[in-house]
Structure formats: C-alpha cells, structure tokens
Design a protein around this motif. Structure first.
Motif, PDB file in Angstrom:
ATOM      1  N   ARG A  35     -10.071  14.874  13.581  1.00 57.59           N
ATOM      2  CA  ARG A  35      -8.743  14.448  13.443  1.00 57.59           C
ATOM      3  C   ARG A  35      -8.724  12.990  13.706  1.00 57.59           C
ATOM      4  O   ARG A  35      -7.936  12.351  13.745  1.00 57.59           O
ATOM      5  CB  ARG A  35      -8.115  15.114  14.449  1.00 57.59           C
ATOM      6  CG  ARG A  35      -7.620  16.690  14.144  1.00 57.59           C
ATOM      7  CD  ARG A  35      -6.463  16.761  13.052  1.00 57.59           C
ATOM      8  NE  ARG A  35      -6.334  17.913  12.546  1.00 57.59           N
ATOM      9  CZ  ARG A  35      -5.402  18.474  11.694  1.00 57.59           C
ATOM     10  NH1 ARG A  35      -4.623  17.408  11.273  1.00 57.59           N
ATOM     11  NH2 ARG A  35      -5.299  19.739  11.180  1.00 57.59           N
ATOM     12  N   THR A  38      -8.605  11.319  10.557  1.00 56.68           N
ATOM     13  CA  THR A  38      -7.173  11.477  10.008  1.00 56.68           C
ATOM     14  C   THR A  38      -6.258  10.637  10.610  1.00 56.68           C
ATOM     15  O   THR A  38      -5.476  10.101   9.956  1.00 56.68           O
ATOM     16  CB  THR A  38      -6.822  13.263  10.088  1.00 56.68           C
ATOM     17  OG1 THR A  38      -7.844  13.953   9.766  1.00 56.68           O
ATOM     18  CG2 THR A  38      -5.636  13.257   9.547  1.00 56.68           C
ATOM     19  N   SER A  42      -3.895   7.762   8.684  1.00 56.38           N
ATOM     20  CA  SER A  42      -2.673   7.939   8.909  1.00 56.38           C
ATOM     21  C   SER A  42      -2.232   6.534   9.483  1.00 56.38           C
ATOM     22  O   SER A  42      -1.276   5.815   8.831  1.00 56.38           O
ATOM     23  CB  SER A  42      -2.128   8.747   9.913  1.00 56.38           C
ATOM     24  OG  SER A  42      -2.455  10.318   9.645  1.00 56.38           O
ATOM     25  N   TRP A 151      -1.611  13.281   7.566  1.00 55.92           N
ATOM     26  CA  TRP A 151      -1.736  14.040   8.501  1.00 55.92           C
ATOM     27  C   TRP A 151      -1.923  15.376   8.333  1.00 55.92           C
ATOM     28  O   TRP A 151      -2.528  16.398   8.497  1.00 55.92           O
ATOM     29  CB  TRP A 151      -0.731  13.800   9.684  1.00 55.92           C
ATOM     30  CG  TRP A 151      -1.246  14.661  10.891  1.00 55.92           C
ATOM     31  CD1 TRP A 151      -0.412  15.666  11.386  1.00 55.92           C
ATOM     32  CD2 TRP A 151      -2.199  14.196  11.995  1.00 55.92           C
ATOM     33  NE1 TRP A 151      -1.262  16.162  12.469  1.00 55.92           N
ATOM     34  CE2 TRP A 151      -2.057  15.246  12.972  1.00 55.92           C
ATOM     35  CE3 TRP A 151      -3.051  13.141  11.947  1.00 55.92           C
ATOM     36  CZ2 TRP A 151      -2.827  15.311  14.054  1.00 55.92           C
ATOM     37  CZ3 TRP A 151      -3.783  13.142  13.084  1.00 55.92           C
ATOM     38  CH2 TRP A 151      -3.853  14.075  13.985  1.00 55.92           C
ATOM     39  N   ARG A 154      -4.366  15.547   4.572  1.00 49.61           N
ATOM     40  CA  ARG A 154      -5.881  14.992   4.881  1.00 49.61           C
ATOM     41  C   ARG A 154      -6.423  14.674   3.679  1.00 49.61           C
ATOM     42  O   ARG A 154      -7.660  15.419   3.086  1.00 49.61           O
ATOM     43  CB  ARG A 154      -6.493  15.931   5.722  1.00 49.61           C
ATOM     44  CG  ARG A 154      -5.886  16.414   7.018  1.00 49.61           C
ATOM     45  CD  ARG A 154      -6.705  17.601   7.632  1.00 49.61           C
ATOM     46  NE  ARG A 154      -7.993  17.014   8.176  1.00 49.61           N
ATOM     47  CZ  ARG A 154      -9.020  18.095   8.556  1.00 49.61           C
ATOM     48  NH1 ARG A 154      -8.581  19.010   8.692  1.00 49.61           N
ATOM     49  NH2 ARG A 154     -10.091  17.336   8.930  1.00 49.61           N
TER      50      ARG A 154
END
Length: 569
Positions: A35, A38, A42, A151, A154
């Motif tokens: 994450r 990610t 973002s 988000w 991905r």
C-alpha cells in the motif's frame, strides 16, 4: 478488592493483545499489498491536475490566480456561477432564471438540473463563493478522482505512465478545470465510478454495489444520458442475485427516471428551443412502425453526414465540435477493438478449458486468470457500448455543435480505461495520444473554445465598478420570492448602425447576490416590450431597444461604454 484486580489486569492484557493484533494485521496488509507504493502512486497522479493547470497558465505568462471568469466568452458560465451564488446565500435564487422570461414551476432554476452543480454548492457552503471558488473546487475534484482511481484500481507503473501522458495531452481537462462549466464535475464522478466498478469485481461487496447505484443515479439526475452507466451495476446485481437483482434493478431504474422527470418538470425553465429532439420517436406514433423506422434511419443518415462534415473541418480547420467528434471516434474504435480482441481471447480460453489443453496460460501473459480477463472485458465493453449509444443519441436527439461538449465526459474516462489496457508496443496509447495532441494542441486555434480567460485591467475595472454601484442601486424585494422584481433581463444582442452587437453580459457577474437573470432575444423584447414582467432591462448601448427605453421613460441604473441597465418600474 484483590479479586477485581486480576480481572481488570486481564482485560488490560486482552485489550493490548487486540490492539497489537490489529496493528500487526494492519502492518501485514500495508506491506503485503504494498500500500505504500499505492500511496506514492496516488500522490503522484493526484498532483497532476494542478501541475497541468500551472504549466498551461505559465506557457501564457500567467498563473492560476489570474484566471478571471468574467473574461470568458462562454455565457453559460454566468448562469451557473450566479445560480450557485444565490443558492449558497439564500437556498435558491430570489429572482427567476430563464429564457425569454420563462421560469420553472417551482423555485427559480434555469433549464438545467440544479443537481448538476451540487459539488460547487457544497464547496460554497463550506468555504464561501467567489470568482476563484469553482476553479479551485474543479482542480480538487479532479485531484480526488485521480487519487481514488489509483487507490481503487492500483495500476502498474507502466499503466500510470501511459495515463499521465494521455491526461496531459487531453487539454480539455485543463480548460474545463479553469472554468465554471460543470464538465469537470461529470469527469470526476465518472472516473470514480469506473474505478469503483473495477475494484468491485476484484472483491465483491454489497456496499460497493450500492455506491455504484448511488453514483450512477446522481449522474443521471445531472444529465439524463448518464443512465447508460447505471446499466453496469444493474448487470452486476443481476449476475449476483438473478431475479432478485433484476426486479430490484427495475425498481431503482424507475425511481431514478421518475425523480429526474420530476426535477425536469418542476425545477427546469423552458429553454429557447427543445433541449432534446424526439421527432423520431413521435414518427412511430404518428405514422406507424415502418414509417418510424424509415424516418429514424433517414435522420441518422443526414445527421451522420453533418457529423462527418464537422469532423473533417475539425481535422483541417480546427473546428472544436469536429475535433471533439474525431477524438470521440478514435476512443470508441479503440474500446470496441480491444473489447473484440478480449472477447475472442476469452472464447479461446473457454474452448481450451473444455478440451483440457495446457496452452491456456500462454494466452494470459499479463493476467492472473481468465476471470480477470472476463471482468476487464465487462468494463471496457460497457464503456464501448456507452460510446456507441451516446453517438446515436447525439445524432438523433442533440444539435451537433451544442451536443459535442457532452462527448468530452466519455473521452475523459476513456483516458483512464485505455491506459489500463494490456499493451506491447503502446499502439493504442500512441494512437489516442497522437489524436489528442493534434486536435487539442496543434489545431486548438480558436480562442473562444480553448483560451483560458485571464484578468484584463479594463474588464476587471468595469466589473468592480458595476459591483460597487449595483450593490446600492439594486435592492432585493423579499416578499413572495422568487419574483420578477428581482430579475434582470439580459438582452442577448441588438442592432447598432445596421450591425448586430452582443450585450457585454460579463458585467452581469456584478449583480447583487440573489438576483435572477432572464436571457432574452431582441425579437422577444421588441415584440413584448409593453408586457415585459422583469423589473430591470440590460441592453446594448445605442441600440433600438435602448431608444425605446428612453421613450418609455425608464430610469437608467448604470451604464458602461457599450451596455446599459434600465429600471422599468
């Protein structure tokens, strides 16, 4: 006393354990799903909208802060801006908005659904409303759409690189962010809608399906052709729940259509001409099925010829509507082509599954399973069919020049979907990118369509002067609102020395909050001069209508070099 302590102590241990377990689970989720990558992606895509706006303005020696809405030539912006201003201040305009003094049955909105501008209303209620508010709100909406897209979807770094390039080349993103046109609201919501749809297919959750229905329903209340996008959650629900989903979808579909019809009936003022042409539908009722089919095909043929003519002019002369048509066609063909390729590939995979062959994996070099291919096919095929349906709607129901801007929303989301397509030599991205670069940069030659409005000293001074004077001279009548006492007729144009001259309507940004505006054609004002209902009349200085105002003894409220406002009674 002592017996209670172990219990409390034990509870404390259990709480700590749970907290530790939660933190450990969160850390595992953060690391395993990467994450942090990610989040980085973002942030990078999220800064792209403001960066594009900064660069676009800097190339002209300007900054975002110098964008000045009264410098624009897009007169729809005046209506959107002043209506939102009145809604923020009073809940609804205190005077009527309309055309040739038309008005809605209830309250005082213009021809378009007030739902269309709800993000600006929220922004105005939270942060206030001024000439920079819609610009800042638009940029943040597009930023939010980019962040949520990354988000939820991905994308890989390569896909994000393609997306970044296409985003920069699709310059209508910037032009409409730096305006008070609601296109960016439509862009942003539709991008989030498709991102959520992709995410839903990876992990189906009921709340996601509900959100898809809510988003598509709101979009439909904003613009009716967005009903096309509700077909996607309807498909998901039917696939999941069969008859229950089908019946539920019918109910939702009917409710949304009913609410839209009610909004249009009660809150929409009559426009100069019909917003949608339904003559082809009427032909079926008036002349029968066969004649209706013949009429519809004939209209498609002749409108198609006009469509092609506009597209050619966009290619050779930079005609904006033709440029939009060309970009729309290229995106549609890419989506249709890739949908066909993936459909054939999926059929071959199904055949191999039945035959038990081991060659299946070689057809999926970049996808994990044939389910992911099927899921992706649903997304791209739905968007492709929405393009096709919108093309037919444009030819049958809209004026080509006015309807062309509605195609921008479809192309905006196509940028994000095409960037996700599997590619080896970037053929699809290059085709779309070259199309955007040619039509929206090289051939973007008409200032009316592409020039961002910046502050000019003369216009700023005139608007400020009018704002100061009108604040004292125009006073809202608060009884029985909305009413015509709080309406200024904007006479669209008049004849001066044998030439047609447009009213400097940009000065009407200076009207006090709450006042309504009725855009009227000169013919209407002349024919109904004695029977006009609105208290104030804005006209071209030196025109025939001004001469009639003088003869009638109307009081001059304010004037500029080329525009005058009179008080009729």
């Amino acid at each position: 006393m002592y017996s209670s302590e172990p219990e409390v102590f034990g509870i404390g241990i259990r709480i700590l354990d749970l907290e530790g377990f939660g933190m450990e689970k969160f850390c595992d989720w953060w690391k395993q799903d990467k994450r942090y990558i990610t989040l980085l992606q973002s942030v990078l895509l999220g800064v792209l909208p403001v960066l594009c706006c900064l660069v676009y303005c800097a190339m002209q020696g300007r900054s975002i802060g110098e964008v000045y809405l009264p410098g624009s030539e897009w007169n729809d912006e005046l209506f959107y801006y002043k209506q939102v201003e009145s809604i923020v201040q009073f809940g609804y305009p205190q005077g009527y908005y309309g055309f040739n003094e038309s008005h809605a049955l209830k309250l005082s909105f213009a021809a378009w659904s007030p739902v269309l501008v709800f993000p600006w209303i929220i922004w105005g209620l939270l942060f206030g409303w001024n000439l920079m508010s819609p610009v800042i709100c638009n940029i943040l909406l597009m930023t939010l759409a980019c962040v949520l897209f990354v988000w939820l979807v991905r994308p890989s770094w390569k896909q994000q690189g393609i997306l970044t390039l296409l985003f920069c080349l699709y310059t209508p993103f910037v032009r409409y962010m730096l305006s008070v046109m609601p296109e960016v609201i439509c862009f942003s919501i539709l991008i989030i809608f498709y991102a959520l749809a992709i995410n839903y297919q990876r992990r189906e959750k009921g709340y996601k399906l509900v959100l898809l229905f809510v988003i598509s329903g709101v979009m439909t209340l904003m613009r009716p052709y967005c009903l096309l996008f509700m077909l996607l959650p309807i498909f998901f629900w039917i696939r999941k729940s069969k008859w229950k989903g089908a019946l539920g979808s019918v109910v939702v579909f009917g409710v949304v259509l009913g609410v839209y019809a009610a909004i249009k009936h009660y809150f929409g003022a009559e426009y100069f001409a019909p917003l949608f042409f339904t003559d082809w539908v009427q032909a079926f009722f008036d002349s029968g099925i066969l004649e209706g089919i013949r009429y519809t095909l004939g209209k498609l043929y002749y409108m198609g010829l006009d469509f092609i003519s506009h597209t050619r002019q966009g290619f050779t002369y930079g005609l904006a509507s033709g440029a939009f048509f060309a970009g729309f066609l290229v995106c549609m063909l890419v989506l249709l082509g890739q949908s066909l390729v993936d459909f054939i590939k999926l059929r071959r995979l199904d055949a191999m599954q039945v035959a038990g062959t081991g060659a299946k994996k070689r057809l999926l070099p970049k996808r994990d399973t044939d389910k992911s291919l099927a899921d992706w096919l649903i997304i791209e095929a739905h968007l492709a069919l929405s393009f096709v349906a919108m093309l037919f709607a444009l030819l049958l129901m809209y004026k080509l020049t006015e309807g062309s801007k509605h195609l921008l929303t479809f192309m905006a989301v196509a940028v994000f979907i095409i960037a996700l397509m599997d590619t080896k030599f970037f053929k699809k991205a290059v085709l779309v990118g070259v199309t955007f670069a040619y039509f929206y940069t090289v051939m973007a030659v008409e200032p009316y369509d592409y020039q961002v409005p910046f502050a000019e000293n003369s216009r700023v001074a005139a608007v400020e002067q009018w704002h100061q004077e009108l604040r004292d001279k125009l006073v809202l009548v608060e009884d029985d609102v909305p009413n015509y006492d709080n309406v200024v007729i904007w006479t669209f144009s008049d004849t001066v020395d044998g030439k047609s001259v447009n009213t400097a309507w940009q000065l009407l940004y200076a009207l006090p909050e709450g006042f309504g505006i009725s855009c009227c054609m000169a013919d209407y004002v002349n024919e109904n001069f004695e029977a006009l209902q609105s208290k104030y009349l804005c006209v071209v200085r030196g025109g025939g209508i001004e001469e009639r105002c003088k003869q009638a003894g109307y009081v001059k409220v304010i004037e500029s070099e080329d525009t005058v406002i009179y008080q009729r009674y």
